[in-house]
Design a protein around this motif. Structure first.
Motif, PDB file in Angstrom:
ATOM      1  N   PHE A   1       1.049  -1.013  -0.042  1.00 19.81           N
ATOM      2  CA  PHE A   1      -0.050  -0.135   0.018  1.00 19.81           C
ATOM      3  C   PHE A   1       0.815   1.308   0.015  1.00 19.81           C
ATOM      4  O   PHE A   1       1.376   1.631   1.196  1.00 19.81           O
ATOM      5  CB  PHE A   1      -0.851   0.053   1.388  1.00 19.81           C
ATOM      6  CG  PHE A   1      -1.904  -0.980   1.328  1.00 19.81           C
ATOM      7  CD1 PHE A   1      -3.010  -0.865   0.267  1.00 19.81           C
ATOM      8  CD2 PHE A   1      -2.137  -1.975   2.194  1.00 19.81           C
ATOM      9  CE1 PHE A   1      -4.149  -1.658   0.278  1.00 19.81           C
ATOM     10  CE2 PHE A   1      -3.033  -2.914   2.043  1.00 19.81           C
ATOM     11  CZ  PHE A   1      -4.061  -2.925   1.188  1.00 19.81           C
TER      12      PHE A   1
ATOM     13  N   SER B   1      -3.232  -8.900  15.129  1.00 20.92           N
ATOM     14  CA  SER B   1      -4.000  -8.001  14.393  1.00 20.92           C
ATOM     15  C   SER B   1      -3.131  -7.077  13.655  1.00 20.92           C
ATOM     16  O   SER B   1      -1.939  -6.686  14.175  1.00 20.92           O
ATOM     17  CB  SER B   1      -4.630  -6.873  15.471  1.00 20.92           C
ATOM     18  OG  SER B   1      -5.709  -6.022  14.890  1.00 20.92           O
ATOM     19  N   GLY B   2      -3.441  -6.824  12.359  1.00 20.08           N
ATOM     20  CA  GLY B   2      -2.582  -5.978  11.531  1.00 20.08           C
ATOM     21  C   GLY B   2      -1.533  -6.674  10.920  1.00 20.08           C
ATOM     22  O   GLY B   2      -0.665  -6.317  10.151  1.00 20.08           O
ATOM     23  N   CYS B   3      -1.524  -8.159  10.997  1.00 21.82           N
ATOM     24  CA  CYS B   3      -0.570  -8.952  10.290  1.00 21.82           C
ATOM     25  C   CYS B   3      -0.876  -9.118   8.889  1.00 21.82           C
ATOM     26  O   CYS B   3      -0.081  -9.736   8.207  1.00 21.82           O
ATOM     27  CB  CYS B   3      -0.062 -10.222  11.088  1.00 21.82           C
ATOM     28  SG  CYS B   3      -1.803 -11.389  10.841  1.00 21.82           S
TER      29      CYS B   3
ATOM     30  N   LYS C   1      -3.801 -10.527   7.464  1.00 20.63           N
ATOM     31  CA  LYS C   1      -4.780 -11.729   7.408  1.00 20.63           C
ATOM     32  C   LYS C   1      -6.103 -11.270   6.355  1.00 20.63           C
ATOM     33  O   LYS C   1      -6.317 -12.069   5.350  1.00 20.63           O
ATOM     34  CB  LYS C   1      -5.475 -12.207   8.508  1.00 20.63           C
ATOM     35  CG  LYS C   1      -4.636 -12.562   9.713  1.00 20.63           C
ATOM     36  CD  LYS C   1      -5.165 -12.923  10.935  1.00 20.63           C
ATOM     37  CE  LYS C   1      -6.249 -12.157  11.587  1.00 20.63           C
ATOM     38  NZ  LYS C   1      -5.396 -11.094  12.247  1.00 20.63           N
ATOM     39  N   SER C   2      -6.734 -10.120   6.601  1.00 19.87           N
ATOM     40  CA  SER C   2      -7.766  -9.676   5.737  1.00 19.87           C
ATOM     41  C   SER C   2      -6.936  -9.412   4.522  1.00 19.87           C
ATOM     42  O   SER C   2      -7.912  -9.631   3.283  1.00 19.87           O
ATOM     43  CB  SER C   2      -8.551  -8.477   6.400  1.00 19.87           C
ATOM     44  OG  SER C   2      -8.901  -8.805   7.576  1.00 19.87           O
ATOM     45  N   THR C   3      -5.891  -8.618   4.552  1.00 19.35           N
ATOM     46  CA  THR C   3      -5.396  -8.176   3.201  1.00 19.35           C
ATOM     47  C   THR C   3      -5.049  -9.369   2.456  1.00 19.35           C
ATOM     48  O   THR C   3      -5.683  -9.536   0.972  1.00 19.35           O
ATOM     49  CB  THR C   3      -3.945  -7.388   3.450  1.00 19.35           C
ATOM     50  OG1 THR C   3      -4.366  -6.585   4.004  1.00 19.35           O
ATOM     51  CG2 THR C   3      -3.623  -6.898   2.117  1.00 19.35           C
TER      52      THR C   3
ATOM     53  N   GLU D   1     -13.177 -13.540   9.621  1.00 20.49           N
ATOM     54  CA  GLU D   1     -13.711 -13.381  11.089  1.00 20.49           C
ATOM     55  C   GLU D   1     -15.351 -13.398  11.245  1.00 20.49           C
ATOM     56  O   GLU D   1     -15.957 -12.543  11.623  1.00 20.49           O
ATOM     57  CB  GLU D   1     -13.352 -12.298  11.832  1.00 20.49           C
ATOM     58  CG  GLU D   1     -12.046 -11.952  11.590  1.00 20.49           C
ATOM     59  CD  GLU D   1     -11.147 -11.078  12.694  1.00 20.49           C
ATOM     60  OE1 GLU D   1     -11.988 -10.854  13.662  1.00 20.49           O
ATOM     61  OE2 GLU D   1     -10.108 -10.386  12.143  1.00 20.49           O
TER      62      GLU D   1
ATOM     63  N   HIS E   1      -9.691 -14.724  14.654  1.00 17.98           N
ATOM     64  CA  HIS E   1      -8.785 -14.408  15.948  1.00 17.98           C
ATOM     65  C   HIS E   1      -8.766 -15.214  17.156  1.00 17.98           C
ATOM     66  O   HIS E   1      -8.102 -15.454  17.997  1.00 17.98           O
ATOM     67  CB  HIS E   1      -9.132 -13.087  16.611  1.00 17.98           C
ATOM     68  CG  HIS E   1      -8.642 -11.903  16.163  1.00 17.98           C
ATOM     69  ND1 HIS E   1      -9.292 -10.918  15.437  1.00 17.98           N
ATOM     70  CD2 HIS E   1      -7.242 -11.323  16.260  1.00 17.98           C
ATOM     71  CE1 HIS E   1      -8.394  -9.952  15.269  1.00 17.98           C
ATOM     72  NE2 HIS E   1      -7.196 -10.133  15.798  1.00 17.98           N
TER      73      HIS E   1
END
Ligand SMILES: Nc1ncnc2c1ncn2[C@@H]1O[C@H](COP(=O)(O)OP(=O)(O)OP(=O)(O)O)[C@@H](O)[C@H]1O
Ligand SMILES: [Mg+2]
Lengths: 294, 363
Positions: B13, B38-40, B42-44, B159, B192
């Motif tokens: 990004f 969090s922020g690693c 996963k969603s991306t 999630e 999570h």
């Protein structure tokens, strides 16, 4: 909650709305009632009736129904509202709101250009347009069309209604855009992503997701813009005074001309009362359709 | 019903590297779970598979077919969003059937397929309702229905249960397992929740800072973490790590001396040399109270005991951060009390100074 506490609460709330009630009563309700009263008299600015206004019952209203100029003015207002507010400002406002959701280099500039007309006082705007649309070779628009080999036009004489519609669209896109932007931003980005995953193309996304979810905003916009466009006076009056030959005599200008040029205050008031009733009716219609608390 | 191969996949990004060269292979019909702090990313990563985020580098193959530049709806992948993303102006039936409607499939056919899906998800009674009039669990099911009606090759979940209460989560977990069995679809699932990951996954992918730390069957991850990060990330409370050094290596057993001064002898570590710095990893459940007469491996001073009824979490002092023992049964232990603990030596882990696991029997 005890009943006593509740009563105290109610009184406090009444007290809180008192200032706005006073203002409304002084500047809205009292003049409106006074207009209703005046419309039932032959009050006038000159002649014997000015000294001694007489109660004439519904005479002004019956006269209204047979007054061709009144009906013409109403028709002009209708087209003006339809093309400038409901179609022009809305479509362009929505289009610019959607465009400005994307990021591109000139975005702040485009944004400013669209919002600027709203910030200009309406008489100044009218003066600008007067010079823009001036006939002869000094008119800015004439200079522009000359590049394309078009003869100088007398814009405000040849296309008076079209021109004031254009001017009003120019002035109103910004407001429409602000409202539409807020409406669009309430639609979650995930919905668009879900629609993309479901295979919707951009047109389908607009028709099946954006538009339906924008309905409350659209109605709110229509309510506000219809009523305020019916009431437009200064912008058009400063540009055309309702002319030529009544071609741009919007209902507001008609009221003014009847009251202060023809000196028939009573008759002017009757027209005003009819328009007020009409606006209220439209407002109620939208609110019903929308089932929102305004 | 398809295999996913991510090769050296990366995502940037602007100037920020979010996914830094990820290699993951998910087999056909597998239930893969992405976990990580969090922020690693996963969603991306999930959104890159879905096609909602463009891929900056590397390749994504689905069934051997390169998918990098295929639009989301052509990939045969469905996604269930965390907040469900149901269309609020459509009824449940319209929500589920939307993708078919867009394709111009006849109304009759749509009704039939919506009927099938809603029956499977027990949504028949709610087909005419709008999403606002549904409970969280029902909305979740609608979102799943909207995904499976497309008969996707792969279903992605971000999630999906995090907005539900605990009991509903247990129920939905069972339903997801059922769904996986009946559809046979490949599932990629971000969570999570440790329990979700352990119970649902055929393969857990542990991510950290945009990189894969380890990918394996849940129990293998638990028993044989590749590194201290995975060791501490999988399992709750997290694995204790005691700074230590190798005191001696004698006939196949290494004597490990922690900085707190106690020693354990671990068999099978052949590659160690006396003096090596290591981290001794012991899971809280591998520490137990030494009974009277039993030999205690260590004696510790209690800081805090949390009594859960069937077990007790005992925090105790070390020279570094406090450690935890998870001992069976209910015990009343006061702060400051000294407690004898025994260690399950076979379940101890060693990590080198870089955090990489040192395996038993390694030459
Ligand atoms: N559009 C974006 N622009 C810039 N940075 C982004 C963007 N989207 C995500 N990031 C960054 O990428 C990193 C990974 O985000 P991502 O949402 O994938 O994390 P996650 O693992 O899903 O976290 P969580 O468990 O909290 O959901 C974060 O550091 C985030 O700040
Ligand atoms: Mg996330």
């Amino acid at each position: 909650m005890s009943a006593k506490f509740e009563r105290a609460e109610i009184w406090r709330n009444r007290f809180l709305i008192l200032p706005s009630m006073l203002l409304l009563a002084t500047f809205v309700i009292y003049p409106a009632c006074f207009a209703v009263y005046t419309s039932l008299t032959n009050e006038s600015l000159t002649g014997p009736a000015a000294l001694n206004p007489r109660f004439v019952g519904l005479d002004n209203y019956t006269k209204l129904f047979t007054d061709g100029n009144f009906w013409r003015s109403l028709a002009i207002t209708f087209w003006f509202v339809l093309f400038s507010a409901i179609i022009g400002q809305l479509v362009l406002g929505l289009a610019s709101a959607m465009l400005l959701r994307r990021r591109f280099a000139l975005r702040p500039l485009v944004n400013a250009v669209i919002l600027m007309p709203n910030a200009v006082p309406e008489v100044v705007a009218a003066m600008m347009w007067a010079s823009m649309l001036a006939s002869g070779e000094y008119g800015t628009l004439n200079n522009i069309v000359a590049w394309f080999g078009v003869e100088p036009q007398r814009w405000l004489t040849s296309f008076p209604l079209t021109m004031i519609i254009v001017v009003n669209i120019w002035r109103g896109i910004g407001f429409a855009m602000i409202l539409m932007t807020s409406g669009l931003s309430s639609i979650s980005e995930e919905l668009y992503e879900a629609a993309r995953m479901d295979g919707a193309n951009p047109r389908q996304v607009f028709r099946r997701i954006t538009l339906p979810l924008l309905v409350p905003t659209l109605f709110l916009y229509l309510l506000v813009s219809t009523v305020s466009t019916i009431a437009i006076f200064g912008l058009v009056f400063a540009l055309t005074r309702g002319g030529p030959a009544g071609a741009t005599e919007l209902i507001g200008i008609y009221i003014y001309n009847q009251s202060f040029n023809a000196y028939q205050l009573g008759y002017g008031s009757a027209v005003a009362v009819v328009v007020l009733t009409f606006s209220l009716f439209i407002g109620m219609l939208y609110v019903r359709a929308l089932k929102v608390d305004v | 019903m398809s295999s996913i191969t991510l090769s050296n996949l990366s995502k940037r990004f602007g100037a920020v590297d979010v996914i830094k060269g990820v290699d993951i292979a998910i087999e056909e019909g597998e239930f893969a779970v992405f976990v990580g702090p969090s922020g690693c990313g996963k969603s991306t990563l999930l959104r890159m598979i879905a096609g909602l985020e463009p891929i900056s580098g590397g390749a994504f193959h689905l069934d051997g077919e390169l998918m990098n530049d295929v639009s989301p709806d052509k990939r045969g992948i469905a996604m269930v969003f965390q907040s469900y993303a149901l269309y609020p102006h459509m009824t449940v039936a319209e929500n589920i059937g939307f993708s078919l409607d867009l394709k111009g499939i006849p109304k009759e056919e749509i009704r039939r397929r919506v009927g099938e899906v809603s029956e499977k998800l027990q949504l028949e009674a709610y087909l005419d309702r709008k999403p606002q009039a549904l409970s969280g669990g029902q909305r979740q099911r609608v979102a799943i229905g909207r995904a499976i009606i497309k008969q996707p090759r792969v279903i992605l979940f971000d999630e999906p249960l995090s907005n539900l209460d605990a009991s509903l989560r247990v129920q939905m977990r069972a339903e997801l397992q059922q769904l996986h069995r009946t559809t046979g679809a490949t599932i990629v699932y971000v969570t999570h929740d440790q329990v979700e990951a352990m119970t649902l996954a055929d393969r857990i992918v542990v991510l950290s800072g945009g990189q894969v730390m380890q990918a394996d069957h849940p129990i293998s991850l638990y028993k044989e973490p590749d590194n201290l990060f995975v060791g501490q990330f999988i399992g709750s409370p997290k694995m204790n790590a005691f700074p230590a050094r190798v005191a001696a290596v004698e006939n196949g057993a290494a004597r490990i001396r922690t900085d707190d001064g106690w020693e354990v002898a671990l068999g099978g570590f052949r590659s160690l040399n006396p003096g090596d710095r290591v981290s001794l990893g012991i899971r809280p459940e591998d520490l137990s109270l030494a009974g009277t007469g039993e030999r205690a491996d260590i004696t510790v001073r209690a800081i805090l005991s949390e009594r859960l009824g069937m077990e007790t979490y005992l925090s105790f002092e070390t020279s570094g951060e406090s450690a935890i023992a998870r001992v069976a049964g209910d015990h009343r232990i006061d702060t400051g009390e000294t407690v004898p603990l025994s260690i399950n030596l076979d379940a101890c882990h060693l990590f080198d100074t870089a955090g990489q696991a040192i395996r038993r029997g390694q030459i």
